[in-house]
Design a protein around this motif. Structure first.
Motif, short mmCIF file in Angstrom:
data_model
loop_
_atom_site.label_atom_id
_atom_site.label_comp_id
_atom_site.label_asym_id
_atom_site.label_seq_id
_atom_site.Cartn_x
_atom_site.Cartn_y
_atom_site.Cartn_z
N ASN A 21 0.93 -1.04 0.18
CA ASN A 21 -0.12 -0.05 -0.13
C ASN A 21 1.00 1.21 0.02
OD1 ASN A 21 0.34 -1.10 2.64
ND2 ASN A 21 -0.41 0.79 3.62
N TYR A 22 2.18 1.13 0.42
CA TYR A 22 3.14 2.25 0.12
C TYR A 22 3.75 2.59 -1.08
CZ TYR A 22 2.64 2.81 5.52
OH TYR A 22 2.01 2.94 6.59
N LEU A 23 3.87 1.32 -1.82
CA LEU A 23 4.30 1.61 -3.04
C LEU A 23 4.11 2.55 -4.01
CD1 LEU A 23 4.77 -2.18 -4.19
CD2 LEU A 23 6.48 -0.84 -3.25
N PRO A 24 2.85 3.08 -4.27
CA PRO A 24 2.54 4.09 -5.03
C PRO A 24 3.00 5.54 -4.68
CG PRO A 24 0.60 2.92 -4.70
CD PRO A 24 1.60 2.39 -3.70
N GLU A 25 3.38 5.76 -3.30
CA GLU A 25 4.12 6.95 -2.83
C GLU A 25 5.47 6.88 -2.90
OE1 GLU A 25 1.82 8.85 -1.80
OE2 GLU A 25 0.34 7.76 -2.13
N ILE A 26 6.23 5.89 -3.41
CA ILE A 26 7.65 5.79 -3.52
C ILE A 26 7.95 6.01 -5.02
CG2 ILE A 26 9.75 4.34 -2.95
CD1 ILE A 26 8.10 3.01 -0.96
N LYS A 27 9.02 6.86 -5.12
CA LYS A 27 9.41 7.46 -6.52
C LYS A 27 10.83 7.41 -6.51
CE LYS A 27 4.93 8.43 -7.35
NZ LYS A 27 4.27 7.63 -8.15
N MET A 28 11.44 6.99 -7.48
CA MET A 28 12.79 7.28 -8.17
C MET A 28 13.41 8.70 -7.67
SD MET A 28 14.04 4.13 -8.96
CE MET A 28 15.63 4.66 -10.05
N GLY A 29 14.48 8.62 -7.05
CA GLY A 29 15.03 9.79 -6.54
C GLY A 29 14.61 10.43 -5.27
N GLN A 30 13.71 9.76 -4.70
CA GLN A 30 13.42 10.58 -3.33
C GLN A 30 14.46 10.21 -2.30
OE1 GLN A 30 9.77 7.92 -2.67
NE2 GLN A 30 8.51 10.04 -2.66
N ASP A 31 14.54 10.98 -1.36
CA ASP A 31 15.51 11.04 -0.20
C ASP A 31 15.24 10.24 0.96
OD1 ASP A 31 17.10 12.75 -1.32
OD2 ASP A 31 16.69 14.59 -0.51
N VAL A 32 15.86 9.47 1.39
CA VAL A 32 15.67 8.39 2.56
C VAL A 32 16.57 8.59 3.55
CG1 VAL A 32 15.46 6.08 2.88
CG2 VAL A 32 14.73 6.76 0.76
N ILE A 33 16.22 8.95 4.86
CA ILE A 33 17.09 8.84 6.08
C ILE A 33 17.18 7.49 6.46
CG2 ILE A 33 17.55 9.93 8.51
CD1 ILE A 33 15.37 11.97 7.58
N ILE A 34 18.42 7.00 6.54
CA ILE A 34 19.01 5.76 7.11
C ILE A 34 19.82 6.00 8.18
CG2 ILE A 34 20.55 3.59 6.48
CD1 ILE A 34 20.06 4.63 3.47
N GLU A 35 19.21 5.28 9.18
CA GLU A 35 19.73 5.35 10.57
C GLU A 35 20.43 3.98 10.81
OE1 GLU A 35 17.97 5.58 14.83
OE2 GLU A 35 17.74 7.32 13.89
N ILE A 36 21.68 3.87 11.34
CA ILE A 36 22.49 2.92 11.59
C ILE A 36 22.72 2.33 13.03
CG2 ILE A 36 24.53 1.44 10.67
CD1 ILE A 36 24.64 3.34 8.17
N ASP A 37 22.23 1.47 13.62
CA ASP A 37 22.65 1.34 14.76
C ASP A 37 23.99 0.82 15.50
OD1 ASP A 37 19.74 1.78 15.31
OD2 ASP A 37 19.19 -0.25 15.13
N ALA A 38 24.37 0.29 14.32
CA ALA A 38 25.72 -0.33 14.58
C ALA A 38 26.75 0.83 14.81
CB ALA A 38 26.28 -1.29 13.43
N VAL A 39 26.45 1.90 14.06
CA VAL A 39 27.66 3.14 14.40
C VAL A 39 26.80 4.22 15.10
CG1 VAL A 39 29.19 2.43 12.64
CG2 VAL A 39 27.08 3.73 12.11
N ASN A 40 26.22 3.75 16.33
CA ASN A 40 25.86 4.75 17.25
C ASN A 40 24.49 5.52 16.56
OD1 ASN A 40 27.27 3.83 19.30
ND2 ASN A 40 28.91 5.43 18.40
N GLY A 41 23.62 5.06 15.87
CA GLY A 41 22.59 5.54 15.30
C GLY A 41 22.88 6.59 14.35
N ARG A 42 23.92 6.58 13.58
CA ARG A 42 24.37 7.51 12.39
C ARG A 42 23.51 7.52 11.65
NH1 ARG A 42 29.94 7.05 8.75
NH2 ARG A 42 29.61 8.82 7.61
N GLN A 43 23.19 8.69 11.22
CA GLN A 43 22.19 8.88 9.94
C GLN A 43 22.83 9.29 8.66
OE1 GLN A 43 19.13 11.77 11.28
NE2 GLN A 43 18.15 10.21 12.51
N ILE A 44 22.38 8.75 7.68
CA ILE A 44 22.84 8.94 6.40
C ILE A 44 21.84 8.99 5.43
CG2 ILE A 44 24.45 7.79 4.30
CD1 ILE A 44 25.62 6.14 6.31
N ILE A 45 22.13 10.11 4.50
CA ILE A 45 21.06 10.42 3.42
C ILE A 45 21.26 9.56 2.16
CG2 ILE A 45 19.80 12.18 2.19
CD1 ILE A 45 19.37 12.47 5.07
N GLY A 46 20.22 8.84 1.90
CA GLY A 46 20.22 8.18 0.59
C GLY A 46 19.11 8.39 -0.32
#
Length: 277
Positions: A250-275
């Motif tokens: 149900n979320y697929l229609p809202e996702i488009k190529m090129g959209q920004d995504v915030i990635i939070e990595i627990d293994a490196v103290n919750g570091r956030q990366i923009i993808g």
């Protein structure tokens, strides 16, 4: 009979008076209610109040606001460039120089394997090279002497000083020395190739990072006996990460190529990366 009729007349008169009183009371009650209804003021309605006092409003500046709709999902981090670090040489692990999550540089030492036996073999092969080179030098001297002897014998043969058989014996000796010399050269090359192989194996006992990145799972400890091809640890290039996420339909229609995504990595103290998708 006359007395009886007079009594009935009195009763009828009493009843008429009673009814008259009741009617008067009812009329008074009705009149009172009607008077109260007429004199009581009805509260004004909303429309009347608004006509009298106006419509209350709250004034605010118009501003452009961006509303962000987001969902939180769990995914698996991978890398466009990753490597399973394995060994080419069997042996005992003498050192583990990287832990899980550690950032390493290209060519940094990750694991070392015992190379004592290989170094002993290298020393032996180096001695073999010395012997093989000495053998070549000796054969070379013999070959030079044999060539001079053959030249002298050929001159003597022309002068009929020696027989054909004697001349052939010198030729045979020279040919044998030439074959021995070629064999000694080949043997020296074989020994040198063995030395290169052993030196490569010694170098392979020191396992280095093929590129800069972050260490993944570690599968080896000091003292373990490892075999060729055994995966010791994994290495990921953190400059080329990807995240695989399972998204509900149900979320697929809202996702488009090129959209920004915030990635939070627990293994490196919750570091956030923009993808980007």
């Amino acid at each position: 009979r006359t007395r009886k009729s007079s009594r009935y007349v009195d009763m009828e008169e009493t009843m008429r008076k009673t009814v008259t009183v009741i009617v008067i009371v009812v009329l008074l009650i009705f009149g009172f209610r009607l008077y109260k209804k007429i004199t009581t003021k009805v509260p004004p309605g909303l429309s009347e109040i608004q006509k009298q006092t106006g419509v209350p409003v709250e004034v605010a500046d118009v501003k452009s606001v961006t509303f962000t709709q987001s969902i939180t999902l769990t995914g698996v981090i991978g890398s466009d460039e990753e490597a399973n670090i394995s060994t080419k040489i069997p042996g005992r692990v003498t050192g583990v120089h990287a832990d899980e999550g550690m950032i390493v540089n290209k060519d940094q030492t990750l694991v070392t394997i015992d190379d004592l036996q290989l170094k002993i073999q290298k020393s032996q092969v180096q001695n073999q090279i010395v012997v093989a080179q000495t053998n070549i030098d000796t054969i070379k001297l013999q070959l030079n002497d044999a060539e001079r002897d053959l030249q002298r014998m050929e001159q003597l043969f022309k002068e009929n000083a020696i027989s054909q058989k004697q001349l052939e014996s010198y030729q045979l000796k020279l040919n044998t020395l030439k074959n021995n010399y070629e064999s000694a050269i080949k043997n020296l090359q074989v020994v040198k190739d063995n030395l290169k192989l052993i030196e490569t194996q010694i170098d392979d006992c020191t396992i280095r990072a093929p590129f800069s990145g972050i260490m993944g799972i570690k599968n080896v400890d000091i003292g373990e006996i490892v075999a060729p091809g055994q995966v010791l640890m994994t290495l990921f290039n953190i400059n080329k990460l990807n995240v695989q996420i399972k998204v509900p339909e149900n979320y697929l229609p809202e996702i488009k190529m090129g959209q920004d995504v915030i990635i939070e990595i627990d293994a490196v103290n919750g570091r956030q990366i923009i993808g980007k998708v």
